[in-house]
Design an enzyme around this catalytic site. Structure first.
Site, PDB file in Angstrom:
ATOM      1  N   ASP A  65       0.214  -9.232   0.968  1.00 28.78           N
ATOM      2  CA  ASP A  65       1.612  -8.828   0.935  1.00 28.78           C
ATOM      3  C   ASP A  65       2.452 -10.045   1.334  1.00 28.78           C
ATOM      4  O   ASP A  65       2.093 -10.767   2.261  1.00 28.78           O
ATOM      5  CB  ASP A  65       1.842  -7.677   1.919  1.00 28.78           C
ATOM      6  CG  ASP A  65       3.184  -7.004   1.722  1.00 28.78           C
ATOM      7  OD1 ASP A  65       4.218  -7.670   1.927  1.00 28.78           O
ATOM      8  OD2 ASP A  65       3.210  -5.805   1.371  1.00 28.78           O
ATOM      9  N   ILE A  66       3.588 -10.273   0.654  1.00 25.87           N
ATOM     10  CA  ILE A  66       4.407 -11.444   0.973  1.00 25.87           C
ATOM     11  C   ILE A  66       5.193 -11.269   2.272  1.00 25.87           C
ATOM     12  O   ILE A  66       5.681 -12.243   2.829  1.00 25.87           O
ATOM     13  CB  ILE A  66       5.368 -11.829  -0.180  1.00 25.87           C
ATOM     14  CG1 ILE A  66       6.342 -10.696  -0.493  1.00 25.87           C
ATOM     15  CG2 ILE A  66       4.586 -12.254  -1.411  1.00 25.87           C
ATOM     16  CD1 ILE A  66       7.472 -11.109  -1.432  1.00 25.87           C
ATOM     17  N   HIS A 126       0.622   0.715  -5.697  1.00 26.08           N
ATOM     18  CA  HIS A 126       0.023  -0.272  -4.797  1.00 26.08           C
ATOM     19  C   HIS A 126      -0.292   0.362  -3.453  1.00 26.08           C
ATOM     20  O   HIS A 126       0.504   1.074  -2.872  1.00 26.08           O
ATOM     21  CB  HIS A 126       0.901  -1.517  -4.626  1.00 26.08           C
ATOM     22  CG  HIS A 126       2.299  -1.275  -4.159  1.00 26.08           C
ATOM     23  ND1 HIS A 126       3.283  -0.776  -4.988  1.00 26.08           N
ATOM     24  CD2 HIS A 126       2.887  -1.490  -2.970  1.00 26.08           C
ATOM     25  CE1 HIS A 126       4.416  -0.690  -4.314  1.00 26.08           C
ATOM     26  NE2 HIS A 126       4.207  -1.112  -3.079  1.00 26.08           N
ATOM     27  N   LEU A 127      -1.501   0.117  -3.023  1.00 28.25           N
ATOM     28  CA  LEU A 127      -2.010   0.622  -1.750  1.00 28.25           C
ATOM     29  C   LEU A 127      -1.830  -0.465  -0.703  1.00 28.25           C
ATOM     30  O   LEU A 127      -2.321  -1.577  -0.865  1.00 28.25           O
ATOM     31  CB  LEU A 127      -3.497   0.969  -1.880  1.00 28.25           C
ATOM     32  CG  LEU A 127      -4.212   1.399  -0.608  1.00 28.25           C
ATOM     33  CD1 LEU A 127      -3.713   2.761  -0.138  1.00 28.25           C
ATOM     34  CD2 LEU A 127      -5.722   1.437  -0.826  1.00 28.25           C
ATOM     35  N   HIS A 128      -1.116  -0.136   0.375  1.00 30.69           N
ATOM     36  CA  HIS A 128      -0.988  -1.058   1.499  1.00 30.69           C
ATOM     37  C   HIS A 128      -2.224  -0.916   2.371  1.00 30.69           C
ATOM     38  O   HIS A 128      -2.625   0.198   2.716  1.00 30.69           O
ATOM     39  CB  HIS A 128       0.259  -0.728   2.334  1.00 30.69           C
ATOM     40  CG  HIS A 128       1.530  -1.071   1.651  1.00 30.69           C
ATOM     41  ND1 HIS A 128       2.157  -2.290   1.799  1.00 30.69           N
ATOM     42  CD2 HIS A 128       2.307  -0.351   0.805  1.00 30.69           C
ATOM     43  CE1 HIS A 128       3.258  -2.302   1.081  1.00 30.69           C
ATOM     44  NE2 HIS A 128       3.376  -1.137   0.466  1.00 30.69           N
TER      45      HIS A 128
END
Length: 176
Positions: free
Chosen positions: A55-56, A124-126
């Site tokens: 993740d950015i 999207h899965l964190h």
């Protein structure tokens, strides 16, 4: 927010998986561009089904995003056909954590932002770890089972799917 230190780089050949600008590719989607290696993002895992990258704006020392390699809308668009995809996303998230020496798998958080609270409409899965080291804002932003963030384990559902490899129930909301 936290930093991602000590992450292991994947040894992947993206050219063999490249989606291209046809079926399963949305030219306006930033995650489609990342998976298609158009953004120069370090890919930690890629296969025909899912890809993983950092993740950015990390919310924990280890914060990864696991996305379908081909474009799938947000988590509200999931149907019965996506059960195995979500299981695979969780499995890859666990593998990436283990490859990066995250040993306490009870101190992790896996989840999706629920629309309209997701900034990218590509599923999207964190994957966050250790959850105990998340700062105040990250704890709020990734608060389990809130109106805006739904954990995989606590997903409201019609059907529960047991993934014995991960030793947890993965509830999935199914649409017709």
């Amino acid at each position: 927010m936290a930093t991602n230190e000590g992450s292991e780089r994947a040894n992947v050949d993206i050219s063999k998986i490249k989606v291209g600008q046809g079926e399963g590719y949305d030219k306006k989607c930033i995650f489609c561009k990342v998976v298609n290696n158009e953004m120069g993002t370090e890919i930690l895992h890629v296969d025909e089904e899912v890809s993983c990258f950092r993740d950015i704006k990390p919310g924990a020392p280890h914060h990864y995003l696991v996305v379908p390699t081909r474009h799938v809308g947000n988590c509200k668009s999931l149907s019965k056909e996506h059960v195995s995809l979500v299981e695979k996303m969780v499995e890859i998230g666990m593998e990436i954590l283990q490859k990066n020496n995250v040993l306490d798998l009870s101190d992790v958080r896996f989840g999706f932002h629920w629309p309209p609270f997701c900034s990218v409409s590509h599923l999207h899965l964190h994957v966050l770890a250790p959850a105990s080291q998340m700062g105040f804002m990250s704890r709020l932003f990734y608060r389990p089972n809130s109106y805006w963030f739904v954990t995989v384990k606590g997903w409201p559902s019609i059907q529960y799917v047991r993934d014995t490899h991960l030793y947890q129930s993965i509830p999935i909301r199914l649409t017709s």
